[in-house]
Design an enzyme around this catalytic site. Structure first.
Site, PDB file in Angstrom:
ATOM      1  N   ILE A   1      -1.641  -7.432  14.291  1.00 33.28           N
ATOM      2  CA  ILE A   1      -0.490  -7.297  15.196  1.00 33.28           C
ATOM      3  C   ILE A   1      -0.868  -6.538  16.457  1.00 33.28           C
ATOM      4  CG2 ILE A   1       1.862  -6.390  15.418  1.00 33.28           C
ATOM      5  CD1 ILE A   1       2.051  -6.712  12.294  1.00 33.28           C
ATOM      6  N   VAL A   2      -1.482  -5.366  16.290  1.00 33.25           N
ATOM      7  CA  VAL A   2      -1.785  -4.516  17.456  1.00 33.25           C
ATOM      8  C   VAL A   2      -2.836  -5.193  18.346  1.00 33.25           C
ATOM      9  CG1 VAL A   2      -3.608  -2.976  16.551  1.00 33.25           C
ATOM     10  CG2 VAL A   2      -1.871  -2.060  18.052  1.00 33.25           C
TER      11      VAL A   2
ATOM     12  N   ASP B   1      -3.849  -6.337   5.146  1.00 32.39           N
ATOM     13  CA  ASP B   1      -4.820  -7.222   5.804  1.00 32.39           C
ATOM     14  C   ASP B   1      -4.670  -8.668   5.333  1.00 32.39           C
ATOM     15  OD1 ASP B   1      -6.028  -5.356   7.454  1.00 32.39           O
ATOM     16  OD2 ASP B   1      -7.260  -4.576   5.817  1.00 32.39           O
TER      17      ASP B   1
ATOM     18  N   PHE C   1      -3.973   2.938  15.329  1.00 32.54           N
ATOM     19  CA  PHE C   1      -4.428   4.004  14.423  1.00 32.54           C
ATOM     20  C   PHE C   1      -5.663   3.502  13.676  1.00 32.54           C
ATOM     21  CE2 PHE C   1      -0.507   6.048  15.261  1.00 32.54           C
ATOM     22  CZ  PHE C   1      -0.645   7.356  14.820  1.00 32.54           C
TER      23      PHE C   1
ATOM     24  N   LYS D   1     -10.403  -4.292  19.109  1.00 33.58           N
ATOM     25  CA  LYS D   1      -8.996  -4.674  19.234  1.00 33.58           C
ATOM     26  C   LYS D   1      -8.502  -4.577  20.677  1.00 33.58           C
ATOM     27  CE  LYS D   1      -7.859  -3.316  14.494  1.00 33.58           C
ATOM     28  NZ  LYS D   1      -6.757  -3.267  13.555  1.00 33.58           N
TER      29      LYS D   1
ATOM     30  N   ASN E   1       0.848  -1.192   0.000  1.00 29.04           N
ATOM     31  CA  ASN E   1       0.000   0.000   0.000  1.00 29.04           C
ATOM     32  C   ASN E   1       0.890   1.251   0.000  1.00 29.04           C
ATOM     33  OD1 ASN E   1       0.548   0.833   2.845  1.00 29.04           O
ATOM     34  ND2 ASN E   1      -0.373  -1.165   3.255  1.00 29.04           N
TER      35      ASN E   1
ATOM     36  N   LYS F   1     -13.368   0.083  16.547  1.00 30.34           N
ATOM     37  CA  LYS F   1     -12.046  -0.551  16.410  1.00 30.34           C
ATOM     38  C   LYS F   1     -11.319  -0.610  17.758  1.00 30.34           C
ATOM     39  CE  LYS F   1     -10.692   0.114  12.080  1.00 30.34           C
ATOM     40  NZ  LYS F   1     -10.137   0.849  10.948  1.00 30.34           N
TER      41      LYS F   1
ATOM     42  N   PRO G   1      -2.256 -11.862  10.539  1.00 34.29           N
ATOM     43  CA  PRO G   1      -2.615 -11.651  11.948  1.00 34.29           C
ATOM     44  C   PRO G   1      -2.732 -10.157  12.223  1.00 34.29           C
ATOM     45  CG  PRO G   1      -0.288 -12.243  11.724  1.00 34.29           C
ATOM     46  CD  PRO G   1      -0.896 -12.388  10.361  1.00 34.29           C
TER      47      PRO G   1
ATOM     48  N   LYS H   1       9.053 -17.115 -10.660  1.00 33.33           N
ATOM     49  CA  LYS H   1       8.189 -16.064 -11.197  1.00 33.33           C
ATOM     50  C   LYS H   1       6.952 -16.710 -11.849  1.00 33.33           C
ATOM     51  CE  LYS H   1       8.187 -12.212 -14.339  1.00 33.33           C
ATOM     52  NZ  LYS H   1       8.546 -11.945 -15.699  1.00 33.33           N
TER      53      LYS H   1
HETATM   54  N1  CTP Z   1      -3.071  -3.349  12.351  1.00 29.18           N
HETATM   55  C1  CTP Z   1      -2.197  -4.338  12.756  1.00 29.18           C
HETATM   56  N2  CTP Z   1      -2.174  -5.521  12.088  1.00 29.18           N
HETATM   57  C2  CTP Z   1      -3.002  -5.731  11.034  1.00 29.18           C
HETATM   58  C3  CTP Z   1      -3.883  -4.708  10.613  1.00 29.18           C
HETATM   59  C4  CTP Z   1      -3.895  -3.522  11.294  1.00 29.18           C
HETATM   60  O1  CTP Z   1      -1.448  -4.161  13.716  1.00 29.18           O
HETATM   61  N3  CTP Z   1      -2.949  -6.886  10.418  1.00 29.18           N
HETATM   62  C5  CTP Z   1      -3.110  -2.101  13.126  1.00 29.18           C
HETATM   63  C6  CTP Z   1      -2.596  -0.874  12.439  1.00 29.18           C
HETATM   64  O2  CTP Z   1      -1.213  -0.691  12.700  1.00 29.18           O
HETATM   65  C7  CTP Z   1      -3.441   0.217  13.074  1.00 29.18           C
HETATM   66  C8  CTP Z   1      -4.748  -0.451  13.359  1.00 29.18           C
HETATM   67  O3  CTP Z   1      -4.465  -1.833  13.369  1.00 29.18           O
HETATM   68  O4  CTP Z   1      -2.927   0.615  14.327  1.00 29.18           O
HETATM   69  C9  CTP Z   1      -5.862  -0.127  12.407  1.00 29.18           C
HETATM   70  O5  CTP Z   1      -5.797  -0.793  11.260  1.00 29.18           O
HETATM   71  P1  CTP Z   1      -6.897  -0.624  10.077  1.00 29.18           P
HETATM   72  O6  CTP Z   1      -6.286  -1.258   8.881  1.00 29.18           O
HETATM   73  O7  CTP Z   1      -7.347   0.767   9.985  1.00 29.18           O
HETATM   74  O8  CTP Z   1      -8.109  -1.404  10.634  1.00 29.18           O
HETATM   75  P2  CTP Z   1      -8.659  -2.809  10.326  1.00 29.18           P
HETATM   76  O9  CTP Z   1      -8.695  -3.500  11.595  1.00 29.18           O
HETATM   77  O10 CTP Z   1      -7.885  -3.426   9.214  1.00 29.18           O
HETATM   78  O11 CTP Z   1     -10.137  -2.495   9.881  1.00 29.18           O
HETATM   79  P3  CTP Z   1     -10.727  -1.971   8.476  1.00 29.18           P
HETATM   80  O12 CTP Z   1      -9.741  -2.373   7.410  1.00 29.18           O
HETATM   81  O13 CTP Z   1     -12.009  -2.636   8.431  1.00 29.18           O
HETATM   82  O14 CTP Z   1     -10.834  -0.474   8.605  1.00 29.18           O
END
Ligand code: CTP
Length: 403
Positions: free
Chosen positions: A310-311, A280, A327, A345, A211, A341, A308, A290
């Protein structure tokens, strides 16, 4: 005693009408007992005589790179090492361009390259020059390298134009210098882990899913936490940013690597901040070779598996659980979605931003955020990520340490 007492400040003055204001700046710094040495470019000397700054600073003014008399008194490398802060005020478009290129063709730019002290600039130029794409690109490069931008302010200009490009007034610059030197040790003795940037999920040896995260917010938080006295571990996905001074950096690529590094660091830390934009999903299989396109197919599909969270993994711990901050990048119903969220979480605090807002979020130098915890939400005014990071670290420190 002023926070500037005995602080060694190297004031660079480049060519511009605002150079006359720097005489007042020197006077105000001296009033606060700072030790000020002035370096002038040739352009600056067209506007004001060195003698003015010599009288005000009480020190000889440095002008030439290879002047034997000046080198004998204090050589340029010695001067670069002497400085605890280099402030260039006014900083012309020319000086910003030279700094962005890493040039060292005069004394001031050479000192900037040779010094490890923080570098701050107070830009001053015509509004069209400030808005010019070349100047904007140079400023962006310098911000990414950690150069502090104080101003410019907007308003009427000496040339009659109105717009951004005015040098900040001397008292505003003094306030910035004081805030830089003021000891903010709110996280002294604490360990902070921060994830930053994107993750890159390999598909085969040459392709990946990722991303647009730049990592700027996470890196700015790492800088602010280190300045607040914390021992900082920064777990960074692939980004083009320099490691903040004094910060331990662990580079990772995919979400699984980031998770492993984060879990290890979280065992030992007091505060965990998930600022990374973790993918995600990742490809269900990573091809060792390849992947070749199939000649006859117009469409193809890719099997993905969930990464997974992580947070959430760290916030959900029953033991050795740090104060955990996440975040939330949202496009609508920002507070509502971020609150959901926070709960889902099990975070202690979440920093939400509207990624659709102009000049905010991914890849921008600025951000507008709302901080949410179990007690409610606080919106912070739009600011540079570097400034916002300081406010966020202070707020996180306050909440984490009073838990
Ligand atoms: N995060 C993480 N590990 C993941 C996905 C997200 O640690 N696999 C953490 C990001 O570092 C951030 C927070 O989760 O602190 C929010 O992630 P976000 O992508 O906005 O939320 P999602 O839980 O993926 O929800 P959605 O995509 O539905 O908005």
């Amino acid at each position: 005693m002023s926070s500037l007492a005995q602080k060694r400040i190297l004031l660079g003055i480049s060519g511009g009408i605002a150079a006359y204001k720097s005489a007042d700046l020197v006077r105000r710094l001296k009033e606060r007992d700072a030790d000020v040495r002035v370096v002038m470019t040739a352009g600056a000397r067209e506007f004001v005589q060195p003698l003015t700054y010599q009288a005000l600073s009480g020190n000889p003014v440095h002008t030439d790179l290879l002047d034997p008399a000046a080198e004998a008194a204090m050589g340029h490398i010695e001067l670069a090492k002497w400085a605890e802060l280099i402030l260039i005020a006014p900083a012309s478009a020319q000086v910003l361009a030279k700094l962005a290129c890493g040039m060292a063709d005069d004394l001031l730019t050479t000192l900037c390259l040779a010094s490890e002290a923080p570098l701050a600039v107070a830009p001053a130029m015509n509004q069209a020059m400030w808005r010019n794409a070349a100047t904007a690109a140079n400023a962006k490069t310098l911000v990414e390298r950690g150069v502090l931008f104080w101003g410019p302010a907007a308003g009427s200009q000496a040339c009659g134009d109105v717009g951004p490009g005015r040098m900040l007034e001397p008292d505003a610059l003094v306030a910035e210098v004081e805030s830089l030197f003021r000891p903010q040790r709110s996280l002294a003795g604490k360990k902070v882990t921060i994830t930053a940037g994107p993750t890159r999920e390999a598909l085969d040896p040459v392709r990946y899913l990722s991303n647009h995260s730049s990592g700027k917010m996470g890196f700015a938080l790492a800088t602010a936490a280190q300045r607040a006295g914390a021992e900082v571990t920064l777990i960074a996905g692939p980004v083009q940013l320099a490691t903040p001074p004094g910060v331990k950096r662990i580079d990772v690529t995919g979400a699984l690597d980031m998770r492993d590094a984060a879990e290890r660091a979280a065992d030992l830390c007091d505060i965990f901040i998930g600022a990374a934009a973790v993918a995600d999903f990742r490809p269900a299989e990573v091809s060792a070779q390849k992947i070749k396109k199939k000649d006859d197919s117009e469409r193809d599909s890719l099997a993905l598996v969930k990464n997974p969270d992580i947070v959430a993994g760290i916030a959900g711990r029953s033991q050795r659980r740090p104060f955990t901050v996440g975040f939330a990048a949202e496009t609508e119903k920002v507070v509502e979605h971020a609150q959901a969220k926070l709960a889902r979480k099990k975070l202690d605090l979440i920093i939400a931003n509207d990624v659709t807002a102009a000049d905010s979020g991914f890849n921008s130098d600025r951000n507008t955020v709302t901080v949410i915890d179990a007690n409610g939400s606080t919106s912070l005014p739009p600011a540079l990520k570097t400034e916002l990071a300081e406010q966020l670290i202070n707020l996180i420190a306050e909440r984490a340490l009073t838990q």
